[in-house]
Design an enzyme around this catalytic site. Structure first.
Site, mmCIF file in Angstrom:
data_model
loop_
_atom_site.group_PDB
_atom_site.id
_atom_site.type_symbol
_atom_site.label_atom_id
_atom_site.label_comp_id
_atom_site.label_asym_id
_atom_site.label_seq_id
_atom_site.Cartn_x
_atom_site.Cartn_y
_atom_site.Cartn_z
ATOM 1 N N HIS A 34 -61.392 6.525 4.373
ATOM 2 C CA HIS A 34 -60.066 5.946 4.571
ATOM 3 C C HIS A 34 -60.077 4.447 4.338
ATOM 4 C CE1 HIS A 34 -62.203 5.305 8.311
ATOM 5 N NE2 HIS A 34 -61.384 4.285 8.522
ATOM 6 N N HIS A 115 -61.064 -1.976 1.908
ATOM 7 C CA HIS A 115 -62.306 -1.297 1.541
ATOM 8 C C HIS A 115 -62.337 0.125 2.085
ATOM 9 C CE1 HIS A 115 -63.216 -2.479 5.675
ATOM 10 N NE2 HIS A 115 -64.147 -1.524 5.664
#
Length: 172
Positions: A34, A115
């Site tokens: 995620h 990220h």
């Protein structure tokens, strides 16, 4: 209860990330790959119910946008975390900012570095080996961000979706 807000990428990106996470990420079993949009925060049922209309409003006002990933990076020396670096975009920054203003507290512990984690909690030698090999690999990944999820943490530490908010005009 602890809550958080995240974007779950496409199956293609999740498969790529999980090929590393299952070996190198201590949180592999707790949450799928995620992009964290809002770090965990504590709220009671009434607070969450009051935030849901605001999350719907943010989603309704946001158009789908694309993200690209071209390299691996790391948070070293602060932590031995290795991640796929999502190239910054105005749309992603705007979404992050909206989730940290208004009814949402600006409780970000760190600057926003978009990220998707590949590895974390590695000992120094393992970190050096894994990071060195991943830095040599070429990445050309893209995805359309068209939703985000409000998550909550279960007693065993794992995270599950509370509600999904799709971008664009919806009936509220």
């Amino acid at each position: 209860m602890k809550y958080g807000i995240a974007y779950f990428p496409s199956k293609q990106i999740q498969d790529e990330v999980n090929s590393y996470r299952k070996r190198y990420d201590s949180h592999y079993a707790l949450i799928p790959p995620h992009l964290t949009l809002k770090e965990s925060f504590t709220a009671d049922d009434a607070e969450i119910e009051s935030l849901i209309p605001e999350l719907k409003k943010i989603a309704n006002e946001t158009d789908p946008f694309n993200i690209t990933i071209n390299k691996v990076s790391s948070f070293a020396p602060i932590s031995n975390t290795i991640y796929l670096k999502i190239n910054p975009s105005p749309e992603l920054q705007t979404l992050f900012d909206k989730l940290h203003s208004g009814k949402f507290s600006d409780d970000a512990d760190h600057p926003f570095v978009p990220h998707i984690t590949l590895a974390q909690d590695l000992v120094d030698q393992e970190y050096s080996d894994v990071f060195g090999s991943l830095k040599m690999k070429k990445y050309d990944l893209g995805d359309e961000v068209d939703r985000f999820q409000l998550l909550y943490q279960l007693d065993n530490g794992s995270w599950t979706v509370y509600e999904t908010f799709v971008f664009g005009k919806e009936f509220v």
